[in-house]
Design a protein around this motif. Structure first.
Motif, PDB file in Angstrom:
ATOM      1  N   THR A  51      34.444  38.468  44.973  1.00 20.55           N
ATOM      2  CA  THR A  51      34.106  37.297  44.154  1.00 20.55           C
ATOM      3  C   THR A  51      34.544  37.500  42.707  1.00 20.55           C
ATOM      4  N   TYR A  52      34.277  38.682  42.178  1.00 24.72           N
ATOM      5  CA  TYR A  52      34.658  38.975  40.795  1.00 24.72           C
ATOM      6  C   TYR A  52      36.176  38.899  40.625  1.00 24.72           C
ATOM      7  N   MET A  53      36.914  39.509  41.540  1.00 26.79           N
ATOM      8  CA  MET A  53      38.371  39.491  41.441  1.00 26.79           C
ATOM      9  C   MET A  53      38.904  38.063  41.500  1.00 26.79           C
ATOM     10  N   ALA A  54      38.368  37.284  42.444  1.00 24.28           N
ATOM     11  CA  ALA A  54      38.842  35.906  42.608  1.00 24.28           C
ATOM     12  C   ALA A  54      38.557  35.069  41.371  1.00 24.28           C
ATOM     13  N   ASP A  55      37.341  35.172  40.858  1.00 22.17           N
ATOM     14  CA  ASP A  55      36.937  34.325  39.740  1.00 22.17           C
ATOM     15  C   ASP A  55      37.530  34.781  38.407  1.00 22.17           C
ATOM     16  N   THR A  56      37.751  36.089  38.268  1.00 16.42           N
ATOM     17  CA  THR A  56      38.232  36.629  36.993  1.00 16.42           C
ATOM     18  C   THR A  56      39.748  36.512  36.852  1.00 16.42           C
ATOM     19  N   PHE A  57      40.480  36.811  37.922  1.00 11.57           N
ATOM     20  CA  PHE A  57      41.936  36.888  37.818  1.00 11.57           C
ATOM     21  C   PHE A  57      42.651  35.710  38.482  1.00 11.57           C
ATOM     22  N   GLY A  58      41.972  35.005  39.386  1.00 15.23           N
ATOM     23  CA  GLY A  58      42.604  33.870  40.042  1.00 15.23           C
ATOM     24  C   GLY A  58      43.735  34.297  40.958  1.00 15.23           C
ATOM     25  N   PRO A  59      44.726  33.426  41.162  1.00 14.07           N
ATOM     26  CA  PRO A  59      45.842  33.774  42.047  1.00 14.07           C
ATOM     27  C   PRO A  59      46.658  34.918  41.469  1.00 14.07           C
ATOM     28  N   ARG A  60      47.255  35.722  42.358  1.00 10.73           N
ATOM     29  CA  ARG A  60      47.913  36.963  41.924  1.00 10.73           C
ATOM     30  C   ARG A  60      49.365  36.972  42.430  1.00 10.73           C
ATOM     31  N   PHE A  61      50.176  36.134  41.828  1.00 16.66           N
ATOM     32  CA  PHE A  61      51.554  35.997  42.293  1.00 16.66           C
ATOM     33  C   PHE A  61      52.428  37.106  41.710  1.00 16.66           C
ATOM     34  N   SER A  62      53.415  37.546  42.470  1.00 13.59           N
ATOM     35  CA  SER A  62      54.328  38.588  41.995  1.00 13.59           C
ATOM     36  C   SER A  62      54.959  38.187  40.667  1.00 13.59           C
ATOM     37  N   GLY A  63      54.926  39.107  39.716  1.00 12.77           N
ATOM     38  CA  GLY A  63      55.479  38.851  38.403  1.00 12.77           C
ATOM     39  C   GLY A  63      54.475  38.316  37.401  1.00 12.77           C
ATOM     40  N   SER A  64      53.250  38.032  37.865  1.00  9.53           N
ATOM     41  CA  SER A  64      52.266  37.402  36.972  1.00  9.53           C
ATOM     42  C   SER A  64      51.362  38.426  36.310  1.00  9.53           C
ATOM     43  N   GLU A  65      50.820  38.054  35.145  1.00  8.46           N
ATOM     44  CA  GLU A  65      49.812  38.877  34.478  1.00  8.46           C
ATOM     45  C   GLU A  65      48.552  38.974  35.328  1.00  8.46           C
ATOM     46  N   LEU A  67      48.239  39.236  38.510  1.00  8.27           N
ATOM     47  CA  LEU A  67      48.373  40.310  39.497  1.00  8.27           C
ATOM     48  C   LEU A  67      48.197  41.669  38.843  1.00  8.27           C
ATOM     49  N   GLU A  68      48.886  41.901  37.750  1.00 10.19           N
ATOM     50  CA  GLU A  68      48.839  43.218  37.113  1.00 10.19           C
ATOM     51  C   GLU A  68      47.462  43.505  36.516  1.00 10.19           C
ATOM     52  N   ASN A  69      46.789  42.487  35.981  1.00 13.28           N
ATOM     53  CA  ASN A  69      45.438  42.688  35.459  1.00 13.28           C
ATOM     54  C   ASN A  69      44.461  43.023  36.582  1.00 13.28           C
ATOM     55  N   SER A  70      44.635  42.373  37.722  1.00  8.71           N
ATOM     56  CA  SER A  70      43.753  42.672  38.857  1.00  8.71           C
ATOM     57  C   SER A  70      43.994  44.093  39.363  1.00  8.71           C
ATOM     58  N   ILE A  71      45.248  44.541  39.369  1.00  5.15           N
ATOM     59  CA  ILE A  71      45.561  45.909  39.786  1.00  5.15           C
ATOM     60  C   ILE A  71      44.920  46.918  38.827  1.00  5.15           C
ATOM     61  N   ASP A  72      44.980  46.641  37.528  1.00  7.67           N
ATOM     62  CA  ASP A  72      44.327  47.528  36.551  1.00  7.67           C
ATOM     63  C   ASP A  72      42.840  47.674  36.864  1.00  7.67           C
ATOM     64  N   TRP A  73      42.183  46.548  37.136  1.00 13.58           N
ATOM     65  CA  TRP A  73      40.753  46.569  37.450  1.00 13.58           C
ATOM     66  C   TRP A  73      40.476  47.339  38.735  1.00 13.58           C
ATOM     67  N   ILE A  74      41.304  47.125  39.758  1.00 18.27           N
ATOM     68  CA  ILE A  74      41.111  47.823  41.036  1.00 18.27           C
ATOM     69  C   ILE A  74      41.218  49.335  40.846  1.00 18.27           C
ATOM     70  N   VAL A  75      42.249  49.773  40.141  1.00 16.70           N
ATOM     71  CA  VAL A  75      42.453  51.213  39.944  1.00 16.70           C
ATOM     72  C   VAL A  75      41.265  51.823  39.197  1.00 16.70           C
ATOM     73  N   GLU A  76      40.840  51.165  38.133  1.00 15.71           N
ATOM     74  CA  GLU A  76      39.709  51.668  37.355  1.00 15.71           C
ATOM     75  C   GLU A  76      38.451  51.761  38.216  1.00 15.71           C
ATOM     76  N   THR A  77      38.219  50.742  39.037  1.00 12.74           N
ATOM     77  CA  THR A  77      37.010  50.716  39.872  1.00 12.74           C
ATOM     78  C   THR A  77      37.102  51.730  41.000  1.00 12.74           C
ATOM     79  N   MET A  78      38.276  51.883  41.601  1.00 14.96           N
ATOM     80  CA  MET A  78      38.451  52.888  42.646  1.00 14.96           C
ATOM     81  C   MET A  78      38.185  54.292  42.128  1.00 14.96           C
TER      82      MET A  78
END
Length: 457
Positions: A51-65, A67-78
């Protein structure tokens, strides 16, 4: 005579039927499976993260900010979750940007048509293309009226039968229309149901054929235009697409793993694709699959379950319009890590996170029997059925090199209602179904990683 009985016994013990009957699961495996199920079903962690990822970052299309912002969050949380190792793998990905776009029925009456251009489409001239429309239901019909296509917009009103059959009009429609001189092409969205929701997706061009704009309109509007066309009305549409294709840009695969205690070099890989189309929230396709795979392994850590083999979570980038992430992971595994032969099983979730049924599996007969036995431990949530034939796009390169593969099978009755549309949002999902997907992936990954017998190819 005294030698005959041992010989007969050894033959029996080595017979396929006896081997098939041999259980691979210990009482501990069964206990851990139930712990994983109970923990998954009672936890809100993965649901809240999705829910947080969906609401915070929205769609994550290749080349988009996004996507990269969501990846940053995932890595930090992992990294906070206590995986043995978390890292990213650079991948160069396509960078197509939608831009402003519209479709308008000009005659026999004016009407705005909800529309999504198809991924990779070229732009129209500024102000769009206004042209008469010719309607066909198939490539065969197009061939019959090819002499009437010059200078027109082709609308493919192909009824959804199955995704595999109907998607050809999205993928190749622009090529075939352009061969006969069309100035643009439009498809009826690829899906069985719509509430004025156009579906986007990948399309292709042929370098030997002129590139024309290509877009999707809703099922409702395609059927309206068909009725007008059948009455003999002259139909004209203005199609305006201001898309751009920019130079490739860098994205990343996300990789995290827990090391095996006895056979750390042997790897069970599990995941989904972290990119999505540029509409909706990409939770069904495929944020949910990614978070479910991540959570499945996090739960093992939380419960202190340490399997014999390594379990690796991979969130592949750029599945939707390139498969670059899958190709790069395969190259790295084969050429740099040199672990292809030690990839025991590849598991993918990319069919939505609705009510899970089990897995479709491609591999050896003995492996199928082992997985079927593992599936019996999921009886409490009725998600352990294993059927022959299955896999996924991102594990496809591994499977082509001999790695057994399996894809999560869910109740897909509503999947294509929302697939590649603005309606792929959190409200379409059910937390209990999602948690069952987590549990199903966790049990299969854990058991394959911990049983004594390595899953045979």
């Amino acid at each position: 005579m005294k030698y005959i009985l041992p010989i007969l016994l050894s033959v029996f013990l080595l017979s396929p039927d006896f081997m098939k009957a041999q259980s691979v699961l210990t009482n501990q495996h069964k206990e851990h499976a139930q712990q994983l199920i109970q923990k998954a079903m009672g936890s809100d962690v993965a649901w809240e993260r999705l829910t947080y990822m969906a609401d915070t970052f929205g769609p994550r299309f290749s080349g988009s900010e996004n996507l990269e912002n969501s990846i940053d969050w995932i890595v930090e949380t992992m990294e906070e979750d206590g995986f043995d190792k978390v890292w990213t793998q650079p991948v160069m990905v396509p960078h197509w940007v939608r831009g402003e776009e519209s479709a308008t029925l000009l005659s026999p009456r004016k009407k705005d048509l909800p529309m999504l251009s198809l991924g990779g489409s070229v732009a129209t001239p500024e102000g769009g293309i206004s042209a008469e429309v010719i309607v066909v239901k198939s490539f065969d019909e197009l061939e019959k009226v090819k002499d009437q296509v010059e200078g027109k917009i082709v609308l493919y009103n192909a009824e959804f039968t199955s995704y595999g059959r109907t998607v050809q009009y999205r993928v190749n429609g622009a090529i075939e229309a352009a061969r006969h001189g069309a100035v643009a092409s439009i498809i009826r969205s690829v899906g069985p149901y719509s509430m004025q929701t156009p579906h986007t997706g990948t399309m292709y061009y042929d370098d030997e054929v002129k590139k024309i704009p290509h877009a999707a309109i809703t099922i409702e509007d395609a059927m309206l235009i068909q009725r007008l066309y059948d009455r003999g009305e002259k139909i004209e549409i203005n199609l305006n697409i201001q898309a751009r294709t920019l130079p490739d840009t860098e994205s990343r695969n996300v990789i995290a793993e827990i090391k095996g205690t006895e056979f750390p070099e042997e790897i069970i890989v599990m995941g989904g694709h972290i990119d999505s189309w540029d509409v909706g929230q990409g939770v069904m396709d495929d944020g949910g699959g990614c978070i479910a795979a991540w959570e499945a392994v996090r739960l093992m850590n939380e419960l202190g379950i340490k399997p014999k083999r390594t379990i690796r979570v991979v969130l592949w980038t750029n599945e939707e319009n390139g498969l670059r992430g899958a190709e790069e992971y395969h190259r790295w595994v084969k050429e740099e890590e040199k672990s292809l032969e030690n990839h025991v099983l590849a598991i993918e979730s990319d069919a939505g996170v609705f009510d899970p049924i089990g897995f479709g599996f491609s591999g050896s007969e003995r492996a199928y029997d082992i997985l079927s036995e593992i599936g019996t431990t999921l009886q409490p949530i009725e998600s352990g059925q294993v059927t022959k034939g299955g896999g996924g796009a991102d594990i496809g390169p591994l499977m082509r090199d001999g790695v057994p593969g399996m894809g999560l099978v869910v109740d897909g009755s509503r999947y294509f209602w929302y697939h590649h549309t603005g309606a792929d949002t959190m409200d379409k999902l059910n937390k209990e179904d999602f948690n069952e997907c987590v549990a199903t992936m966790a049990v299969f990954a854990y058991a394959v990683a911990d049983i004594e017998e390595r899953l045979p190819r």
